[in-house]
Design a protein around this motif. Structure first.
Motif, PDB file in Angstrom:
ATOM      1  N   LYS A  64       4.838  -9.282  12.453  1.00 50.11           N
ATOM      2  CA  LYS A  64       3.881  -9.739  11.437  1.00 50.11           C
ATOM      3  C   LYS A  64       2.450  -9.338  11.822  1.00 50.11           C
ATOM      4  O   LYS A  64       1.699  -8.804  11.007  1.00 50.11           O
ATOM      5  CB  LYS A  64       4.001 -11.260  11.284  1.00 50.11           C
ATOM      6  N   VAL A  65       2.093  -9.580  13.066  1.00 51.51           N
ATOM      7  CA  VAL A  65       0.744  -9.250  13.537  1.00 51.51           C
ATOM      8  C   VAL A  65       0.535  -7.734  13.560  1.00 51.51           C
ATOM      9  O   VAL A  65      -0.514  -7.233  13.136  1.00 51.51           O
ATOM     10  CB  VAL A  65       0.482  -9.880  14.923  1.00 51.51           C
ATOM     11  N   ALA A  66       1.525  -6.981  14.042  1.00 53.49           N
ATOM     12  CA  ALA A  66       1.402  -5.520  14.101  1.00 53.49           C
ATOM     13  C   ALA A  66       1.211  -4.933  12.705  1.00 53.49           C
ATOM     14  O   ALA A  66       0.435  -3.992  12.523  1.00 53.49           O
ATOM     15  CB  ALA A  66       2.622  -4.906  14.781  1.00 53.49           C
ATOM     16  N   ARG A  67       1.920  -5.463  11.714  1.00 53.40           N
ATOM     17  CA  ARG A  67       1.743  -4.995  10.327  1.00 53.40           C
ATOM     18  C   ARG A  67       0.323  -5.252   9.840  1.00 53.40           C
ATOM     19  O   ARG A  67      -0.279  -4.404   9.182  1.00 53.40           O
ATOM     20  CB  ARG A  67       2.751  -5.677   9.404  1.00 53.40           C
ATOM     21  N   LYS A  68      -0.215  -6.429  10.159  1.00 52.91           N
ATOM     22  CA  LYS A  68      -1.588  -6.739   9.747  1.00 52.91           C
ATOM     23  C   LYS A  68      -2.586  -5.822  10.441  1.00 52.91           C
ATOM     24  O   LYS A  68      -3.540  -5.351   9.824  1.00 52.91           O
ATOM     25  CB  LYS A  68      -1.913  -8.210  10.036  1.00 52.91           C
ATOM     26  N   ILE A  69      -2.363  -5.584  11.731  1.00 55.25           N
ATOM     27  CA  ILE A  69      -3.249  -4.682  12.476  1.00 55.25           C
ATOM     28  C   ILE A  69      -3.218  -3.291  11.842  1.00 55.25           C
ATOM     29  O   ILE A  69      -4.267  -2.687  11.595  1.00 55.25           O
ATOM     30  CB  ILE A  69      -2.846  -4.621  13.964  1.00 55.25           C
ATOM     31  N   ALA A  70      -2.019  -2.782  11.572  1.00 57.48           N
ATOM     32  CA  ALA A  70      -1.888  -1.456  10.962  1.00 57.48           C
ATOM     33  C   ALA A  70      -2.576  -1.418   9.603  1.00 57.48           C
ATOM     34  O   ALA A  70      -3.306  -0.462   9.292  1.00 57.48           O
ATOM     35  CB  ALA A  70      -0.414  -1.072  10.837  1.00 57.48           C
ATOM     36  N   ALA A  71      -2.379  -2.437   8.788  1.00 54.14           N
ATOM     37  CA  ALA A  71      -3.008  -2.470   7.459  1.00 54.14           C
ATOM     38  C   ALA A  71      -4.534  -2.493   7.578  1.00 54.14           C
ATOM     39  O   ALA A  71      -5.235  -1.792   6.839  1.00 54.14           O
ATOM     40  CB  ALA A  71      -2.508  -3.678   6.673  1.00 54.14           C
ATOM     41  N   ASN A  72      -5.055  -3.293   8.513  1.00 53.42           N
ATOM     42  CA  ASN A  72      -6.507  -3.337   8.712  1.00 53.42           C
ATOM     43  C   ASN A  72      -7.055  -1.977   9.124  1.00 53.42           C
ATOM     44  O   ASN A  72      -8.093  -1.534   8.621  1.00 53.42           O
ATOM     45  CB  ASN A  72      -6.867  -4.368   9.792  1.00 53.42           C
ATOM     46  N   LEU A  73      -6.365  -1.323  10.059  1.00 60.25           N
ATOM     47  CA  LEU A  73      -6.825  -0.017  10.528  1.00 60.25           C
ATOM     48  C   LEU A  73      -6.709   1.038   9.434  1.00 60.25           C
ATOM     49  O   LEU A  73      -7.606   1.882   9.282  1.00 60.25           O
ATOM     50  CB  LEU A  73      -6.046   0.397  11.781  1.00 60.25           C
ATOM     51  N   GLU A  74      -5.616   1.013   8.672  1.00 61.49           N
ATOM     52  CA  GLU A  74      -5.454   1.972   7.568  1.00 61.49           C
ATOM     53  C   GLU A  74      -6.523   1.768   6.512  1.00 61.49           C
ATOM     54  O   GLU A  74      -7.071   2.730   5.971  1.00 61.49           O
ATOM     55  CB  GLU A  74      -4.061   1.856   6.970  1.00 61.49           C
ATOM     56  N   LYS A  75      -6.858   0.520   6.235  1.00 58.87           N
ATOM     57  CA  LYS A  75      -7.915   0.224   5.273  1.00 58.87           C
ATOM     58  C   LYS A  75      -9.257   0.746   5.770  1.00 58.87           C
ATOM     59  O   LYS A  75     -10.020   1.364   5.040  1.00 58.87           O
ATOM     60  CB  LYS A  75      -7.991  -1.273   5.017  1.00 58.87           C
ATOM     61  N   PHE A  78      -9.723   3.151   7.877  1.00 60.57           N
ATOM     62  CA  PHE A  78      -9.681   4.611   7.850  1.00 60.57           C
ATOM     63  C   PHE A  78     -10.025   5.112   6.453  1.00 60.57           C
ATOM     64  O   PHE A  78     -10.797   6.051   6.295  1.00 60.57           O
ATOM     65  CB  PHE A  78      -8.295   5.109   8.271  1.00 60.57           C
ATOM     66  N   GLY A  79      -9.475   4.473   5.442  1.00 63.66           N
ATOM     67  CA  GLY A  79      -9.768   4.845   4.056  1.00 63.66           C
ATOM     68  C   GLY A  79     -11.223   4.623   3.687  1.00 63.66           C
ATOM     69  O   GLY A  79     -11.803   5.366   2.910  1.00 63.66           O
ATOM     70  N   GLU A  80     -11.836   3.613   4.287  1.00 66.01           N
ATOM     71  CA  GLU A  80     -13.244   3.302   4.005  1.00 66.01           C
ATOM     72  C   GLU A  80     -14.184   4.285   4.684  1.00 66.01           C
ATOM     73  O   GLU A  80     -15.300   4.463   4.256  1.00 66.01           O
ATOM     74  CB  GLU A  80     -13.569   1.887   4.482  1.00 66.01           C
ATOM     75  N   SER A  81     -13.713   4.951   5.737  1.00 67.66           N
ATOM     76  CA  SER A  81     -14.592   5.850   6.490  1.00 67.66           C
ATOM     77  C   SER A  81     -14.620   7.270   5.917  1.00 67.66           C
ATOM     78  O   SER A  81     -15.331   8.112   6.440  1.00 67.66           O
ATOM     79  CB  SER A  81     -14.160   5.899   7.961  1.00 67.66           C
ATOM     80  N   ASP A  82     -13.835   7.517   4.865  1.00 63.97           N
ATOM     81  CA  ASP A  82     -13.812   8.875   4.264  1.00 63.97           C
ATOM     82  C   ASP A  82     -15.137   9.257   3.676  1.00 63.97           C
ATOM     83  O   ASP A  82     -15.927   8.588   3.230  1.00 63.97           O
ATOM     84  CB  ASP A  82     -12.742   8.949   3.163  1.00 63.97           C
TER      85      ASP A  82
END
Length: 140
Positions: free
Chosen positions: A123-134, A136-140
């Motif tokens: 559960k925590v790893a999924r949240k971490i991945a989602a936060n990082l992916e988000k 990453f998308g914001e840094s484009d």
């Protein structure tokens, strides 16, 4: 935290690479094979999305997989711009040989860890991945 995630990833990758080598498969191919075992005859873009790898990297890896007879790439008969990726009989035949390795590595990795702790970790790893992916998308 990042160090421990990277450390676990490297250990998984090394162990999986050793097992895949027994079948003559490069470790970079595993996630693509797994995605195609779930859903075959998809576009290169679909595979990039499924594996969360850039399209440039996907195209390069698919070329190698095509050269080794694991997949075929054909133009979509409806939309000629799209390339469809399909497993060959060889690529399909590897599923029952290779998938047990992933289960084995998960069993090794979770030895001595309570099932509730594993559920929390996922559960925590999924949240971490989602936060990082988000981010990453914001840094484009």
């Amino acid at each position: 935290m990042a160090f421990q995630i990277r450390r676990a990833h490297l250990a998984f990758d090394r162990l999986l690479s050793m097992r895949l080598a027994r079948h003559g498969i490069k470790s970079g191919y595993y996630n693509y094979l797994r995605a195609l075992w779930i859903k075959d005859r998809v576009t290169q873009r679909d595979l990039s999305d499924a594996t969360r790898v850039t399209e440039t990297t996907t195209v390069a890896l698919l070329k190698g997989m095509d050269d080794e007879g694991l997949i075929e790439r054909v133009r979509d008969s409806v939309d000629k711009r799209k390339i469809l990726v399909t497993l060959t009989p060889l690529g399909r035949s590897l599923e029952p040989e290779i998938l047990p390795h992933a289960a084995e590595l998960n069993e090794i990795a979770t030895r001595g860890i309570d099932a509730a702790e594993i559920r929390t970790f996922i559960k925590v790893a999924r949240k971490i991945a989602a936060n990082l992916e988000k981010a990453f998308g914001e840094s484009d």
